[in-house]
Scaffold this motif. Structure first.
Motif, PDB file in Angstrom:
ATOM      1  N   GLY A 203       0.769  -1.237   0.000  1.00 23.01           N
ATOM      2  CA  GLY A 203       0.000   0.000   0.000  1.00 23.01           C
ATOM      3  C   GLY A 203       0.799   1.287   0.000  1.00 23.01           C
ATOM      4  O   GLY A 203       0.261   2.347   0.303  1.00 23.01           O
ATOM      5  N   LEU A 204       2.074   1.211  -0.391  1.00 24.25           N
ATOM      6  CA  LEU A 204       2.873   2.441  -0.439  1.00 24.25           C
ATOM      7  C   LEU A 204       2.324   3.362  -1.532  1.00 24.25           C
ATOM      8  O   LEU A 204       1.955   2.917  -2.606  1.00 24.25           O
ATOM      9  CB  LEU A 204       4.332   2.081  -0.742  1.00 24.25           C
ATOM     10  N   ASP A 205       2.265   4.658  -1.249  1.00 29.31           N
ATOM     11  CA  ASP A 205       1.687   5.587  -2.222  1.00 29.31           C
ATOM     12  C   ASP A 205       2.637   5.856  -3.387  1.00 29.31           C
ATOM     13  O   ASP A 205       3.855   5.695  -3.267  1.00 29.31           O
ATOM     14  CB  ASP A 205       1.321   6.906  -1.529  1.00 29.31           C
ATOM     15  N   THR A 206       2.069   6.278  -4.501  1.00 28.13           N
ATOM     16  CA  THR A 206       2.833   6.469  -5.737  1.00 28.13           C
ATOM     17  C   THR A 206       3.931   7.516  -5.584  1.00 28.13           C
ATOM     18  O   THR A 206       4.994   7.392  -6.182  1.00 28.13           O
ATOM     19  CB  THR A 206       1.895   6.883  -6.882  1.00 28.13           C
ATOM     20  N   GLN A 207       3.690   8.535  -4.777  1.00 26.49           N
ATOM     21  CA  GLN A 207       4.698   9.575  -4.560  1.00 26.49           C
ATOM     22  C   GLN A 207       5.976   9.004  -3.958  1.00 26.49           C
ATOM     23  O   GLN A 207       7.077   9.273  -4.423  1.00 26.49           O
ATOM     24  CB  GLN A 207       4.146  10.639  -3.591  1.00 26.49           C
ATOM     25  N   THR A 208       5.809   8.211  -2.898  1.00 27.17           N
ATOM     26  CA  THR A 208       6.981   7.645  -2.243  1.00 27.17           C
ATOM     27  C   THR A 208       7.686   6.663  -3.170  1.00 27.17           C
ATOM     28  O   THR A 208       8.920   6.604  -3.200  1.00 27.17           O
ATOM     29  CB  THR A 208       6.579   6.951  -0.926  1.00 27.17           C
ATOM     30  N   GLU A 245       7.702  12.073 -14.566  1.00 28.79           N
ATOM     31  CA  GLU A 245       7.378  13.465 -14.216  1.00 28.79           C
ATOM     32  C   GLU A 245       5.919  13.626 -13.799  1.00 28.79           C
ATOM     33  O   GLU A 245       5.618  14.298 -12.815  1.00 28.79           O
ATOM     34  CB  GLU A 245       7.661  14.386 -15.411  1.00 28.79           C
ATOM     35  N   SER A 246       5.025  13.002 -14.553  1.00 25.17           N
ATOM     36  CA  SER A 246       3.602  13.211 -14.232  1.00 25.17           C
ATOM     37  C   SER A 246       3.253  12.536 -12.907  1.00 25.17           C
ATOM     38  O   SER A 246       2.409  13.032 -12.160  1.00 25.17           O
ATOM     39  CB  SER A 246       2.711  12.686 -15.363  1.00 25.17           C
ATOM     40  N   THR A 247       3.923  11.431 -12.584  1.00 28.84           N
ATOM     41  CA  THR A 247       3.652  10.786 -11.296  1.00 28.84           C
ATOM     42  C   THR A 247       4.116  11.663 -10.145  1.00 28.84           C
ATOM     43  O   THR A 247       3.465  11.732  -9.100  1.00 28.84           O
ATOM     44  CB  THR A 247       4.343   9.409 -11.222  1.00 28.84           C
ATOM     45  N   ARG A 248       5.242  12.349 -10.355  1.00 25.41           N
ATOM     46  CA  ARG A 248       5.714  13.283  -9.333  1.00 25.41           C
ATOM     47  C   ARG A 248       4.705  14.388  -9.079  1.00 25.41           C
ATOM     48  O   ARG A 248       4.593  14.891  -7.958  1.00 25.41           O
ATOM     49  CB  ARG A 248       7.025  13.939  -9.788  1.00 25.41           C
ATOM     50  N   LYS A 249       3.979  14.778 -10.116  1.00 25.30           N
ATOM     51  CA  LYS A 249       3.040  15.907  -9.978  1.00 25.30           C
ATOM     52  C   LYS A 249       1.674  15.466  -9.471  1.00 25.30           C
ATOM     53  O   LYS A 249       0.895  16.279  -8.976  1.00 25.30           O
ATOM     54  CB  LYS A 249       2.883  16.610 -11.334  1.00 25.30           C
ATOM     55  N   MET A 250       1.361  14.174  -9.656  1.00 21.41           N
ATOM     56  CA  MET A 250       0.070  13.643  -9.193  1.00 21.41           C
ATOM     57  C   MET A 250      -0.038  13.699  -7.685  1.00 21.41           C
ATOM     58  O   MET A 250       0.950  13.471  -6.991  1.00 21.41           O
ATOM     59  CB  MET A 250       0.008  12.134  -9.482  1.00 21.41           C
ATOM     60  N   PRO A 251      -1.244  13.890  -7.172  1.00 17.97           N
ATOM     61  CA  PRO A 251      -1.410  13.596  -5.746  1.00 17.97           C
ATOM     62  C   PRO A 251      -1.193  12.095  -5.526  1.00 17.97           C
ATOM     63  O   PRO A 251      -1.382  11.301  -6.455  1.00 17.97           O
ATOM     64  CB  PRO A 251      -2.852  13.989  -5.459  1.00 17.97           C
TER      65      PRO A 251
END
Lengths: 311, 311
Positions: A203-208, A245-251
């Motif tokens: 369940g780790l979030d996409t940002q991390t 890049e887009s994953t970095r910008k996503m919540p």
């Protein structure tokens, strides 16, 4: 002129896009299995970033066989898993003039339908959305929502343009593409790493994930791009950069596979990873990173089965 | 003549092998941190397939600095993780004549100790055992137990032979090897796949893993063998076959990494996987399967950290 549209699959995707088509004036009916009684009594509630509404389908039926009309469009919105026989689900409502639409995840998921209904126009569609059925006949739409549709295996027919146009003014964009197979590979560049990793990491979030294992993500994404290229569906040269890049910008985003896992539902491991690995094998592309994820997801599934049998 | 032996690390490994050396007549003392009071009061209890016994160390000290004797052997039995500074743990008890023994998991874990104590004989040891500290100062030994020891980086000195001989008649075999680095790679052929997979699958047993994903296991094992070969520590040609076969014959086994994970303890991800991947890079061996496991374990660790900070 309002078209008869039958939505098959009353999960978040089917309920959400069905409700939009009904708001656009189409005659939308739904095949609803588990939530049949509540949907009959209260309709389907959509709590969206675009507003809140209640959707009363023209007909709610338990199986396609019970649908009393002739459908211009049959829209398959089920999960793509071994538990769902998609051909049987729609066989009774497909006539010679029926257009079949898939709004489903995965790679190479059209061939089975195309082979079963070779005379019908088949529209393949991708949903870029975060929506969840949080209780029976109740859908929460929290982000995104764009659709991309195209004829399978390629082209854009009038019926596809007409289907896309139904979403005009709905607040949701539906774009057409003359190369929907490439569009699927493009979406898989993101899905192939992030869906299984969200489950395997518990369940780790996409940002991390993107902030701690970017190099690893790039390896997986590059394999997907390499398969697509070998199959003559080349993606943009910078497709990996763009996805990072887009994953970095996503919540921080909760993937569909993680949601399925947390609800004890079958995951789309085969549709997304298994089919990508098999496509790689067919194209003689070596895919150790994808194969690792696939094997580990199959082991996780085995553990889920084990827990069920010992519970 | 009885030797002064100081065991550093009062986990299952340290308690079990320390107690055997004491039963063999050596003067065994232990550095015990968290279980200090209970170990002082009641000694250490061992419930083994070889029998049940209570082990009263000669001295129980909180840190090596408190050890009042001169140790002939200092035996490090801690986990190898970033949280443990092994050099500092033993610095105060290493004199010019002290033999340092490692009974620890992982690849390339000796260099740090060898560099800190260049004048001392360093014995590197591997434990093939299933033993768990189930409560403070209480160890259950459920299967296996064999030790393999050798001089680092190679050879078998008299002190090593003497150390191995202390286990004669203990019911546990301690073999000597003149190439302990190769022995470590050999053990890693099994540890590198099964330890992380047991965690990433959320606890699937080794039997089911080998029965459902043998091809995947072989890919991982082959990478380990390839690194070892590139580093001039070639393993047997059939090392992968042997590991697959022996796993099939083993009772379902709970790996040390899984036990650590389930107890919320730091896992030996770096010592086993990280060091294997880095060795592969140094030897210019491509390791996509090992790198995938390593990245996924780091993500699992990130999720554990995330849960701790939000708990």
């Amino acid at each position: 002129m309002a078209e008869n549209i039958l939505i098959v699959g009353a999960g978040a995707i089917g309920c959400f896009y069905g409700s939009l088509l009904a708001r656009a004036g189409q005659r939308v009916s739904m095949v609803v299995r588990s939530d049949y009684e509540i949907a009959q009594a209260h309709g389907i509630t959509v709590e969206s970033i675009l507003g809140h509404w209640n959707f009363k389908p023209e007909h709610i039926v338990k199986t396609a066989r019970d649908y009393p009309e002739q459908a211009a469009y049959v829209v398959l919105c089920t999960k793509v898993t071994g538990e769902v026989n998609r051909v049987e689900l729609i066989r009774d409502v497909v006539s010679s003039s029926t257009v079949i639409v898939l709004i489903q995840n995965g790679i190479d998921i059209e061939a089975e339908i195309a082979q079963a209904f070779p005379a019908n126009l088949l529209i393949s569609g991708l949903a870029f959305i975060c929506a969840t059925k949080t209780r029976p006949a109740y859908v929460e739409h929290s982000a995104y929502g764009r659709l991309a549709v195209g004829d399978y295996p390629q082209g854009i027919s009038d019926a596809t343009r007409a289907f896309a146009a139904m979403f005009d003014d709905s607040g949701i964009e539906c774009i057409t593409t003359d190369d929907v197979v490439t569009a699927r590979w493009q979406k898989t560049v993101w899905n192939a790493p992030f869906n299984p990793i969200s489950v395997l990491s518990n369940g780790l979030d996409t940002q991390t994930v993107v902030n701690t294992q970017e190099t690893y993500l790039r390896k997986i994404m590059s394999e997907v791009a390499e398969i697509a290229r070998a199959l003559k569906h080349p993606l943009r040269d910078d497709v990996v950069d763009l996805n990072i890049e887009s994953t970095r910008k996503m919540p921080p985003y909760k993937t569909s596979m993680l949601i399925d896992y947390q609800h004890g539902r079958t995951m789309e491991t085969e549709a997304i990873l298994g089919n990508a690995v098999r496509a790689g094998q067919a194209a003689a592309v070596n895919t150790p990173y994808l194969s690792s994820l696939y094997a580990l997801m199959k082991l996780r599934e085995a553990q889920i089965e084990h827990l069920k049998t010992t519970a």
